[in-house]
Every structure is written in C-alpha cells, then in structure tokens.
Design a protein around this motif. Structure first.
Motif, PDB file in Angstrom:
ATOM      1  N   VAL A 281     -21.265 -24.376  12.799  1.00 47.57           N
ATOM      2  CA  VAL A 281     -22.298 -23.400  13.161  1.00 47.57           C
ATOM      3  C   VAL A 281     -22.008 -22.782  14.530  1.00 47.57           C
ATOM      4  N   VAL A 282     -21.717 -23.619  15.522  1.00 43.31           N
ATOM      5  CA  VAL A 282     -21.540 -23.087  16.868  1.00 43.31           C
ATOM      6  C   VAL A 282     -20.231 -22.301  17.004  1.00 43.31           C
ATOM      7  N   SER A 283     -19.240 -22.608  16.157  1.00 46.68           N
ATOM      8  CA  SER A 283     -17.978 -21.873  16.256  1.00 46.68           C
ATOM      9  C   SER A 283     -18.011 -20.553  15.501  1.00 46.68           C
ATOM     10  N   ASP A 284     -18.738 -20.515  14.384  1.00 49.48           N
ATOM     11  CA  ASP A 284     -18.725 -19.324  13.538  1.00 49.48           C
ATOM     12  C   ASP A 284     -19.987 -18.470  13.639  1.00 49.48           C
ATOM     13  N   MET A 285     -21.061 -19.011  14.207  1.00 48.52           N
ATOM     14  CA  MET A 285     -22.316 -18.259  14.247  1.00 48.52           C
ATOM     15  C   MET A 285     -22.866 -18.085  15.653  1.00 48.52           C
ATOM     16  N   SER A 286     -22.015 -18.304  16.652  1.00 51.19           N
ATOM     17  CA  SER A 286     -22.474 -18.125  18.030  1.00 51.19           C
ATOM     18  C   SER A 286     -23.002 -16.719  18.259  1.00 51.19           C
ATOM     19  N   TRP A 287     -22.305 -15.727  17.695  1.00 50.14           N
ATOM     20  CA  TRP A 287     -22.701 -14.326  17.872  1.00 50.14           C
ATOM     21  C   TRP A 287     -24.120 -14.090  17.355  1.00 50.14           C
ATOM     22  N   PHE A 288     -24.463 -14.750  16.233  1.00 51.99           N
ATOM     23  CA  PHE A 288     -25.777 -14.536  15.646  1.00 51.99           C
ATOM     24  C   PHE A 288     -26.881 -15.135  16.504  1.00 51.99           C
ATOM     25  N   PHE A 289     -26.644 -16.340  17.050  1.00 51.25           N
ATOM     26  CA  PHE A 289     -27.647 -16.958  17.907  1.00 51.25           C
ATOM     27  C   PHE A 289     -27.895 -16.111  19.156  1.00 51.25           C
TER      28      PHE A 289
END
Length: 525
Positions: free
Chosen positions: A48-56
């Motif tokens: 999650v933190v590697s692939d969805m950082s942009w979304f957060f």
C-alpha cells in the motif's frame, strides 16, 4: 430538513454480527499465529505505502482544501442543527473532548520523539544528520505531520456526520452521508459495508491504543520507578485502564468523558509551561517561529513530495504515508465522536475548533518539548538522547524528564495525564461503537457500551500476550485505504447535500456563532 431514517433493526444486527465475527477472526489469527499474521499485514502494508502513496497524499490535500472551503464560504454560517439550536457543551469542554479523541496521548510521545527521530534520520536527506540544518528540518516535518492535514481529515468526517444527523435528521452513520449520491441504496448492502468497515476501523484502532497504553505506561513506570516492564505489568495497567473507562462508560458523556477530558486539558498545560520555563526558552521560541514559518512556506511542496525517482527511499512510507493512512483509519472514530458533541455549532466554528486551534496547540507542544529535546541533543548534556529516544519512543518522554528538576514529580504527573487520555479515549470509543452498532443511536445503552469495552480490552490483552499488537497496528492502518476513498466520496456527497438544502451559499437567516459560556453547558431544549 429531511427526516429519513436509515436501516431496519435486522440490518443493524447484521452490522453488529458481521463486525464481531470479523474482529474475532482477526484477533484469533493474531493470537494463534502472530508471526504469520505480522508477515501478511506487513506485506500488504508495504504494498500500500509503495504503490498508493500518491493517493494518500492527494486524498489528504483534497480533505484539507475542502475543510477550508467550507469554513470560508457562505456555508460556514450553517448551524449543525436547527437555526435556533444551542450547543450542548461549553467551548472549553467541547475542545478538550475533541482534542483527546483526535490526538490524546500520541502527541505526548511523538511531540518529543519525532523531532529527535528526524534529527537522526533526516527526511529525504535534506540535510546532514545531527546538524543544525537537520534540527530545522526535523521541526518543520514534525509540524507538518501533526498540523493542518490530520485535523482536516477528522474535521471533514465529523462535519458531514454532524450535518446529516443534527440538521437532516439522519442516523449517526457514515453510510447516511451518501444518500444524496446513492439514494435509498445506502439502506442496502453498500451502506452496510461502509458501516461495517467503520466499526472494524474503530475496533482495531482502539484495541491498538489500549495495547499501546500497556506498553507506554509500563515503559514510563520502568523509567520512573525501575519497575518491571514485562507482560504481567502491562496486563495490570491494561486492567486498571479498562476498569476506569468501563466505570466512565456507565455515565453520560457530559459526566464521564467531559470531566476526564477537562482534567487532561488542565494538567497538560502545567507540563507545557514548566518545561518552557525551566527549558531553553529562547531556543523553544525560535524553534516555534522558524519551524512555523518553514512549515507554512513549504506546505504545498511537502504535501505533494514523493521522491518519485527514488523508489528505494523508505522514509515516506515510514512517516508521511503511514501517518496519513493512520489518521484516515481513525476518521470514523474521531469524526463520529466529534459529531456527537457538536450540535448547535456552525460549520465555520467547527472547522476553527477542529483544524486551526488543535493544529496550533500541537505545534506549540512540539516546539516546547521537541525544541528542548533537540537542544539537549545538540549540547550533548544528556548523552546520545536522540538515538536513545528514536529507538524507544515509549520511554522517550521519561528519559527527557530525567534531565530536568522535579523529575520524579513530573514523571508521575505525566503518567497521570497519559492514563487519563487513554481512559477518556477508550470511553469515547465505546460511545462510537455503540452508536455504529445500534443503527446510529446517539446515546447507546450502557450494556452495549460495556460489551464493546470488554471486547476492546480482550482484543488488546490477547494481542499483548501473543505479540500480535504490531500486526494489528498495520491491519488497522490498512483500513485507511478504503476509507480514503470513502472520505473523498463524502466530500462530494456532503457538498451536494449543502447545495440541495441551501443553494450556492447559506441563507442569511442562519445565525452567527452563539455566545456560550466557556465552562458550563447550555441546557438542551
């Protein structure tokens, strides 16, 4: 004003039953196979933190902009309730309850430990470690992580629930907010899924907080009195905390939670003032002034920075993305509790009290304690305190206290504040869980709150004994992923409801903020 009510009793029972079943399965897994549980949650969290950082990052920015827009627009004059509604609580008690629910004991530990951690491991390598420049960056990013963004996340969730419950007559459920977008489908499976996710997020979040109470209070007792920090002492601390918040849960909010929150918000400033007076006052003032200026000046680039071309940089996932997902995961708990105690306030007043004021309080706390801790680290007066505290944040506050006069007395006061924060937070959690699991009833029955309290304590105890607390913490944070999507959707649904009810701006007939006593609540009509 609409008066539609949400789901039937059978559906409410379904939310309760499914939430209990899923919680039990997760806890059983964590207790029986803590290593496997931890490995799975760690892999999922790393993904999650590697692939969805942009979304957060985008979601947090959207929520901050939306909260500011609501406060500054004509909608800011709208009452969270009828136009002649009076607030249930005075401003001091209202703010005290919201602050302890939103940050509670976390700011006491991380307000000191985080600047020291960034001083040793500088964000994005912006300065050489353990230098004057590193200290400046450490303060700036600590302000960033505890400032406007996290409080805006809570504020949007709380505002939406408060508006739909107090003004539109809906039940106190997150699913009800989506009625403008989904219509009566919120009474079906989609709405129930949203409410189940909310219950699970609250259960895991509060259980982790109770488990951490055992760890952190025990660490403080060990540093202060040289006591054992083993599992037996942790369970005793957990049992005492549970007994206290269960006792508080038998009272109404205006008695138990209100007075506990007032106590904590009266004692905490004593610590703040003491360490400002005996600490390096000029350094603390300079740290506040410079850090605040850097934070406000760099807030836009910091809010979007990802180090896109350095995929091996793990700092982002360990700090900013972790924080943002953590605040989002806690939004159902904090938001629903804020909504419960905010009837009669205006949207503008709500945003000021849940975004601006607590952000300022957090920044001042970090400047005083973080500034003093960095001064000790830079001067070498306390040995290698930076690495000591960054490696053991739970004990960090008490290591810091030992460097100043009246260490024994101040350690006891700090332990008391922490304990009161934990008790009040857990009590508020039983209110929210009771509300969510009974179809949004604002005053869940005492036995429902006590049942949830026992379940929360049981979850924390099992995971402390089995060593699965770290895995559950990551599992709790993982709930931030679906809730980030839900919170962005809440912005659209809430704005549509405001336009349907008031057009492009609030009607002029909506009164301004009421003048209410600072201490005594105004009786409800």
């Amino acid at each position: 004003m609409t008066t539609k009510q949400n789901s039937s009793g059978a559906a409410n029972h379904a939310v309760f039953a499914v939430s209990i079943a899923v919680s039990a399965l997760v806890v059983l897994w964590g207790a029986v196979d803590p290593t496997g549980f931890g490995n799975v949650t760690t892999r999922l969290f790393d993904h999650v933190v590697s692939d969805m950082s942009w979304f957060f990052l985008l979601a947090a920015n959207i929520l901050l902009v939306f909260a500011i827009y609501l406060a500054l627009s004509g909608y800011g004059r709208i009452k969270l309730g009828a136009d002649d509604e009076k607030p249930e609580f005075g401003r001091f008690s209202w703010f005290a309850m919201m602050f302890q629910a939103g940050m509670g004991p976390a700011i006491i530990f991380w307000g000191l430990a985080e600047p020291l951690s960034h001083y040793v491991d500088v964000p994005f390598g912006l300065a050489p470690p353990e230098t004057d420049a590193a200290a400046g960056v450490a303060m700036e990013y600590s302000f960033f992580h505890w400032g406007l963004h996290p409080w805006a996340i809570y504020a949007v969730a709380g505002l939406a629930v408060a508006y739909f419950t107090h003004r539109r007559g809906e039940r106190g459920l997150l699913s009800a907010i989506f009625r403008p977008l989904l219509g009566d489908r919120v009474d079906g499976p989609i709405g129930k899924l949203i409410d189940i996710l909310a219950v699970l997020a609250v259960v895991f979040g509060i259980a982790v907080a109770l488990g951490q109470a055992g760890l952190q209070m025990t660490a403080g007792l060990g540093e202060t009195f040289g006591m054992s920090t083993g599992i037996g002492v942790q369970l005793v601390v957990l049992a005492l905390t549970t007994a206290a918040f269960m006792g508080s849960a038998t009272t109404r909010i205006e008695h138990g939670i209100k007075w506990l929150s007032n106590i904590s918000m009266l004692i905490a400033p004593i610590l703040l003032i003491f360490y400002f007076v005996v600490g390096p006052s000029i350094t603390q003032i300079n740290a506040f002034t410079e850090g605040l200026g850097n934070y406000l000046g760099d807030i836009v680039p910091m809010s979007f920075r990802l180090d896109a071309f350095d995929p091996n940089n793990s700092w982002m996932g360990s700090w900013t993305v972790f924080y943002w997902s953590w605040w989002i995961a806690w939004a159902p708990y904090v938001g629903l509790f804020m909504a419960r105690i905010s009837k009669g306030r205006t949207i503008r007043e709500f945003v000021a009290a849940t975004v601006l004021v607590p952000s300022l309080v957090s920044v001042i706390w970090i400047a005083v304690f973080g500034g003093a801790a960095l001064h000790l680290a830079r001067s070498g007066l306390a040995g290698d305190i930076a690495r000591t505290v960054s490696e053991s944040p739970a004990a960090g506050m008490f290591v810091f206290i030992q460097q100043y006069p009246l260490a024994g007395l101040l350690s006891v006061i700090t332990l008391l504040v922490l304990w009161v924060f934990f008790v009040a937070g857990a009590d508020a959690g039983t209110v929210v869980l009771g509300e969510l699991s009974t179809g949004g009833r604002p005053d869940p029955k005492t036995w429902v709150r006590l049942l949830w309290g026992l379940l929360l304590a049981g979850v924390a105890a099992v995971l402390l004994v089995s060593g699965g607390l770290d895995g559950l913490q990551k599992a709790s944070v993982l709930t931030g992923t679906p809730f980030a999507i839900i919170l962005v959707g809440i912005c659209f649904a809430f704005h549509k409801a405001l336009r349907e009810d008031h057009g492009l701006s609030a009607p002029r007939s909506v009164s301004a903020e009421p003048e209410t006593p600072e201490e005594e609540p105004v009786p409800q009509r």
